[in-house]
Design an enzyme around this catalytic site. Structure first.
Site, PDB file in Angstrom:
ATOM      1  N   ASN A 127     -15.013  10.283   3.482  1.00 43.52           N
ATOM      2  CA  ASN A 127     -14.607   9.122   4.270  1.00 43.52           C
ATOM      3  C   ASN A 127     -14.249   9.641   5.659  1.00 43.52           C
ATOM      4  OD1 ASN A 127     -13.490   6.850   5.354  1.00 43.52           O
ATOM      5  ND2 ASN A 127     -11.914   6.572   3.784  1.00 43.52           N
ATOM      6  N   ARG A 131     -18.481   6.829   2.552  1.00 43.56           N
ATOM      7  CA  ARG A 131     -18.058   5.489   2.926  1.00 43.56           C
ATOM      8  C   ARG A 131     -18.710   5.170   4.265  1.00 43.56           C
ATOM      9  NH1 ARG A 131     -11.910   3.340   3.658  1.00 43.56           N
ATOM     10  NH2 ARG A 131     -12.467   1.172   3.970  1.00 43.56           N
ATOM     11  N   HIS A 142     -13.447  -3.940   3.888  1.00 38.83           N
ATOM     12  CA  HIS A 142     -12.628  -3.513   2.734  1.00 38.83           C
ATOM     13  C   HIS A 142     -13.336  -3.804   1.413  1.00 38.83           C
ATOM     14  CE1 HIS A 142      -8.786  -3.905   5.387  1.00 38.83           C
ATOM     15  NE2 HIS A 142      -9.133  -2.631   5.284  1.00 38.83           N
ATOM     16  N   HIS A 160      -5.425  -7.126   0.487  1.00 37.21           N
ATOM     17  CA  HIS A 160      -5.470  -5.683   0.769  1.00 37.21           C
ATOM     18  C   HIS A 160      -4.637  -5.470   2.031  1.00 37.21           C
ATOM     19  CE1 HIS A 160      -7.528  -1.656   1.220  1.00 37.21           C
ATOM     20  NE2 HIS A 160      -7.007  -1.847   2.425  1.00 37.21           N
ATOM     21  N   LEU A 161      -3.396  -5.018   1.838  1.00 35.34           N
ATOM     22  CA  LEU A 161      -2.468  -4.925   2.966  1.00 35.34           C
ATOM     23  C   LEU A 161      -2.129  -3.465   3.263  1.00 35.34           C
ATOM     24  CD1 LEU A 161      -0.065  -7.839   1.851  1.00 35.34           C
ATOM     25  CD2 LEU A 161      -2.189  -7.976   3.175  1.00 35.34           C
ATOM     26  N   ARG A 163      -3.909  -3.808  14.973  1.00 35.75           N
ATOM     27  CA  ARG A 163      -4.985  -4.739  15.360  1.00 35.75           C
ATOM     28  C   ARG A 163      -4.461  -6.172  15.369  1.00 35.75           C
ATOM     29  NH1 ARG A 163      -9.240  -2.817  11.006  1.00 35.75           N
ATOM     30  NH2 ARG A 163      -8.118  -0.862  10.772  1.00 35.75           N
ATOM     31  N   GLY A 204      -1.309   0.069   0.956  1.00 30.45           N
ATOM     32  CA  GLY A 204       0.028   0.572   1.277  1.00 30.45           C
ATOM     33  C   GLY A 204       1.151  -0.461   1.226  1.00 30.45           C
ATOM     34  N   HIS A 256       3.565  -1.195  -2.094  1.00 30.98           N
ATOM     35  CA  HIS A 256       4.894  -0.577  -1.983  1.00 30.98           C
ATOM     36  C   HIS A 256       5.982  -1.437  -1.346  1.00 30.98           C
ATOM     37  CE1 HIS A 256       2.939   3.082  -3.231  1.00 30.98           C
ATOM     38  NE2 HIS A 256       2.115   3.012  -2.218  1.00 30.98           N
ATOM     39  N   GLU A 295     -10.611   3.254  -3.425  1.00 28.42           N
ATOM     40  CA  GLU A 295     -11.964   3.140  -2.863  1.00 28.42           C
ATOM     41  C   GLU A 295     -12.793   4.388  -3.162  1.00 28.42           C
ATOM     42  OE1 GLU A 295      -9.488   2.243   0.293  1.00 28.42           O
ATOM     43  OE2 GLU A 295     -10.818   0.763   1.184  1.00 28.42           O
TER      44      GLU A 295
HETATM   45  P1  ADP Z   1      -4.777   2.534   5.544  1.00 30.33           P
HETATM   46  O1  ADP Z   1      -5.310   1.199   5.977  1.00 30.33           O
HETATM   47  O2  ADP Z   1      -4.549   3.475   6.693  1.00 30.33           O
HETATM   48  O3  ADP Z   1      -5.502   3.153   4.365  1.00 30.33           O
HETATM   49  P2  ADP Z   1      -2.536   2.316   3.712  1.00 30.33           P
HETATM   50  O4  ADP Z   1      -3.162   1.523   2.626  1.00 30.33           O
HETATM   51  O5  ADP Z   1      -2.187   3.739   3.449  1.00 30.33           O
HETATM   52  O6  ADP Z   1      -3.316   2.187   5.085  1.00 30.33           O
HETATM   53  O7  ADP Z   1      -1.193   1.553   4.137  1.00 30.33           O
HETATM   54  C1  ADP Z   1      -0.430   1.944   5.208  1.00 30.33           C
HETATM   55  C2  ADP Z   1       0.681   0.932   5.395  1.00 30.33           C
HETATM   56  O8  ADP Z   1       1.442   0.849   4.187  1.00 30.33           O
HETATM   57  C3  ADP Z   1       1.663   1.276   6.515  1.00 30.33           C
HETATM   58  O9  ADP Z   1       1.930   0.136   7.287  1.00 30.33           O
HETATM   59  C4  ADP Z   1       2.909   1.662   5.775  1.00 30.33           C
HETATM   60  O10 ADP Z   1       4.022   1.271   6.486  1.00 30.33           O
HETATM   61  C5  ADP Z   1       2.812   0.820   4.529  1.00 30.33           C
HETATM   62  N1  ADP Z   1       3.641   1.380   3.451  1.00 30.33           N
HETATM   63  C6  ADP Z   1       3.436   2.479   2.732  1.00 30.33           C
HETATM   64  N2  ADP Z   1       4.467   2.687   1.882  1.00 30.33           N
HETATM   65  C7  ADP Z   1       5.349   1.687   2.085  1.00 30.33           C
HETATM   66  C8  ADP Z   1       6.614   1.325   1.546  1.00 30.33           C
HETATM   67  N3  ADP Z   1       7.179   2.055   0.616  1.00 30.33           N
HETATM   68  N4  ADP Z   1       7.203   0.216   2.015  1.00 30.33           N
HETATM   69  C9  ADP Z   1       6.627  -0.516   2.976  1.00 30.33           C
HETATM   70  N5  ADP Z   1       5.450  -0.253   3.524  1.00 30.33           N
HETATM   71  C10 ADP Z   1       4.816   0.840   3.091  1.00 30.33           C
END
Ligand code: ADP
Length: 395
Positions: A10, A93, A181, A207-208, A240, A326, A330, A377
């Site tokens: 990737n 990817r 995504h 997907h956040l 973005r 992310g 989480h 992914e």
């Molecule tokens: P990417 O799109 O770069 O793959 P990720 O899926 O790793 O991104 O997500 C990154 C986002 O997830 C960041 O905004 C980060 O703040 C958030 N994040 C990761 N862990 C936590 C957590 N424990 N609480 C809140 N937000 C989190």
């Protein structure tokens, strides 16, 4: 397949992430052996390798390595640590498959050229995705390489969902809603039976991550999504802007803003970072109780609720809501706010389960079941690549 391995690549603008998967014989599941991460390419490059348990095997600072150099370091590390595994294929990817690729493909010179022609559709990502394919093809011309597309999963959207209200000639040129995504959504769709025991008729996946989007799945297939022609549209993201009145862009151009500055503004200075002026990282915003951090979070939740309503309309109702990536996996307080706002849909959150990150976070009375499902992914790319290896072997 005995002792064979698949590498997933990737490659982005400043990073290359690779995962090596072992393919156990007669076993569909692929086991991740290594995760290799090259960050800060072109600036302060750092190489890290970890094993399947997350144990760090190496961390090395490199002097502003370029993409080619960074990738060659990854490959030589892998060669020295092959664990007796034989690399049989590489899955990449690739952000854009245009209108022509609705599924992963084994790469040939002709297909590679077609993918190069799609660079204008994703100039910030596609060239970086394609570069390691070219490098590997030079180094190991016999090695099977597979392209897996972020757009492919959304090619099932009905034509009306892919349209923009612009002159038909522009649509014919490929200016339409592709959606992204896709590999994440595909992995979630694949995982639904494992978690829910079935694939419900009407599912919305949020997907956040740093990049964020939502997709409406009817019987597991994409029928609508928030991202559009590029990965700028839809939800506000880390940096973005998400949906923006195109008039704003016209205004800024008229005021003399350069294209480069505008691009940087919309991709790297907007979203959570732009509103808060503090950070693009949701963790940091949740810890920060200044009004601007709160406003960024409120806007994120507000826009998500509006897009959720719009996607529910495309499905004619909702059976399940899935959070992933992310923030989705989480950030319990964000999920709680979103679910609170979705009470009108019959969503009832189980606060305790939400704190524990699920997997099921709705109450037994909730009309919509709500879940936290980790996305993967890379596993999806490895699965597709393995399937193409098997097809090639049997053909
Ligand atoms: P990417 O799109 O770069 O793959 P990720 O899926 O790793 O991104 O997500 C990154 C986002 O997830 C960041 O905004 C980060 O703040 C958030 N994040 C990761 N862990 C936590 C957590 N424990 N609480 C809140 N937000 C989190």
């Amino acid at each position: 397949m005995k002792n064979s391995a698949i590498l997933v690549v990737n490659a982005g603008s400043s990073s290359i992430k690779c995962s090596l998967f072992a393919c156990p014989e007669n076993n569909l599941s692929l086991q991740k052996i290594y995760y290799l991460d090259m960050t800060g390419i072109g600036t302060k490059t750092q190489f890290t390798a970890t094993d399947a348990n997350g144990k760090r095997l190496i961390q090395q600072d490199l002097q502003d390595a370029d993409h080619d150099h960074a990738f060659s370091i990854l490959l030589s590390w892998l060669e020295q640590h092959d664990n007796g595994l034989n690399l049989i294929a590489v899955g990449h990817r690739v952000v854009h498959g245009g209108t022509q690729f609705s599924a992963p493909v084994a790469l040939t010179e002709d297909i590679f050229r077609q993918l190069e022609q799609l660079i204008p559709l994703a100039p910030l990502h596609q060239p970086h995705n394609l570069a390691p394919i070219k490098t590997l093809n030079k180094l190991k011309p016999q090695l099977l390489q597979v392209a897996c597309f972020d757009t492919a999963f959304h090619t099932t959207q009905p034509a009306v969902a892919q349209l923009f209200a612009i002159p038909h000639s522009l649509t014919e040129m490929g200016i339409k809603r592709y959606g992204f995504h896709g590999l994440s959504y595909e992995y979630i769709a694949y995982s639904l039976p494992h978690y829910l025991g079935e694939i419900p008729q009407r599912v919305i996946v949020a997907h956040l991550g740093n990049g964020a989007s939502m997709a409406a799945l009817k019987e597991g297939r994409s029928v609508a999504t928030t991202m559009g022609f590029t990965a700028l549209d839809g939800l506000p993201m880390g940096t973005r802007c998400g949906t923006l009145d195109p008039g704003v862009i016209l205004h800024l151009l008229k005021e003399g803003m350069e294209l480069k500055t505008l691009t940087n503004l919309l991709y790297h200075q907007s979203g959570l970072l732009g509103i808060s002026g503090i950070s693009n990282d949701m963790r940091e915003l949740l810890r920060n109780d200044t009004p601007s951090a709160r406003q960024a979070i409120d806007f994120f939740v507000y826009r998500l609720g509006r897009e959720l309503g719009s996607l529910v309309a495309t499905l004619g109702g909702l059976d399940a809501l899935i959070f992933t990536a992310g923030i989705g996996q989480h950030a319990a307080p964000i999920r709680a706010k979103i679910c609170e706002d979705a009470a009108w849909l019959g969503v009832q959150l189980d606060a305790g389960a939400n704190q524990q990150h699920g997997p099921k976070i709705s109450t037994s009375n909730s009309q919509v079941s709500v879940w936290v499902i980790p996305t993967d992914e890379e596993q999806m790319i490895a699965k597709h690549t393995k399937r193409i290896v098997v097809l090639a072997d049997s053909g």
